[in-house]
Design an enzyme around this catalytic site. Structure first.
Site, short mmCIF file in Angstrom:
data_model
loop_
_atom_site.label_atom_id
_atom_site.label_comp_id
_atom_site.label_asym_id
_atom_site.label_seq_id
_atom_site.Cartn_x
_atom_site.Cartn_y
_atom_site.Cartn_z
N THR A 70 26.87 2.43 38.84
CA THR A 70 25.73 3.17 39.38
C THR A 70 24.50 2.28 39.34
O THR A 70 24.08 1.83 38.27
CB THR A 70 25.47 4.44 38.55
OG1 THR A 70 26.63 5.26 38.58
CG2 THR A 70 24.29 5.23 39.12
N GLN A 71 23.93 2.01 40.49
CA GLN A 71 22.77 1.14 40.57
C GLN A 71 21.45 1.90 40.40
O GLN A 71 20.47 1.35 39.91
CB GLN A 71 22.76 0.41 41.92
CG GLN A 71 23.95 -0.50 42.14
CD GLN A 71 24.00 -1.64 41.14
OE1 GLN A 71 23.03 -2.35 40.95
NE2 GLN A 71 25.14 -1.80 40.49
#
Length: 240
Positions: A20-21
């Site tokens: 997850t960025q």
């Protein structure tokens, strides 16, 4: 060579490793204070999709057991994920059938380890959590964030509330506050945030945990807001 080819095909079938960025659907402030009978928390019910106020009825305070409440800011799906883990934790605890029940401090320390573990694998859970509880006549209030940082306090906040509300809470908090005084303080701080935080709406829940157990209110609106300030009506004016 065949071994390498097989490993390559297995990796292609399973897809690449992903992380997850950045959060997608997020909640903002949760406020919490100790008062003489326990802990009181307050949070809005908005889930923001970027800058869009998309989901307007997301509860962000959950009861874990009869001793513990958890409130969360940040990515809502990660909060749902950690809630499922907490549910399984309480089920496993019940199945031990040893007469012991996890208290707020145990859950707080467990969350700190989980979040630190995820951070160390460069795949953090994008949340700020407030853990509140009451057990054996003692109140507990703790904070955990996505890096695994965790500490205790008498007043705590997440999101924009760390900047705008926490100074007000620290200035006005007293250890002998009544429930009415604690609620009034939280509502005043949330009114300040409602004016200034673009990621909140006028829909809130208040939760308490005392010797009688946890209680979470239905959503309600603040009635003491005032939108007639000159700065709100004429934001670009200079003659103040």
């Amino acid at each position: 060579m065949n071994v390498l080819a097989n490993r390559s095909s297995e990796h292609a079938a399973s897809g690449p490793t992903t992380r997850t960025q950045s959060p997608i659907v997020t909640g903002t402030t949760v406020l919490a204070v100790k008062y003489k009978d326990g802990i009181m928390m307050m949070a809005d019910t908005l889930g923001s999709y970027g800058s869009l106020a998309m989901f307007k009825s997301l509860p962000r305070i959950h009861a874990i057991n009869q001793f513990t409440l958890v409130g969360a800011g940040g990515e809502y799906s990660d909060f749902q994920f950690i809630n499922k883990m907490l549910q399984q934790l309480t089920i496993d605890d019940f199945c031990q059938n040893d007469g012991a029940v996890l208290g707020p401090k145990e859950i707080f320390n467990w969350l700190g380890r989980v979040y630190y573990n995820r951070r160390s694998r460069f795949n953090p859970l994008w949340n700020q959590l407030i853990v509140s509880g009451y057990r054996n006549g003692k109140s507990f209030l703790g904070y955990v964030d996505l890096t695994g940082t965790h500490f205790e306090g008498d007043v705590l906040a997440t999101g924009y509330g760390e900047y705008m509300a926490l100074p007000l809470l620290r200035k006005n908090w007293r250890p002998d506050m009544t429930a009415d005084e604690a609620r009034r303080l939280l509502e005043e701080c949330m009114a300040v945030l409602l004016y200034r935080d673009a990621r909140t709406i006028n829909s809130f829940q208040v939760a308490t945990i005392t010797a009688d157990g946890p209680s979470i209110s239905a959503p309600f609106q603040l009635q003491n807001t005032n939108w007639e300030y000159n700065r709100f009506i004429h934001p670009n004016a200079t003659d103040y």
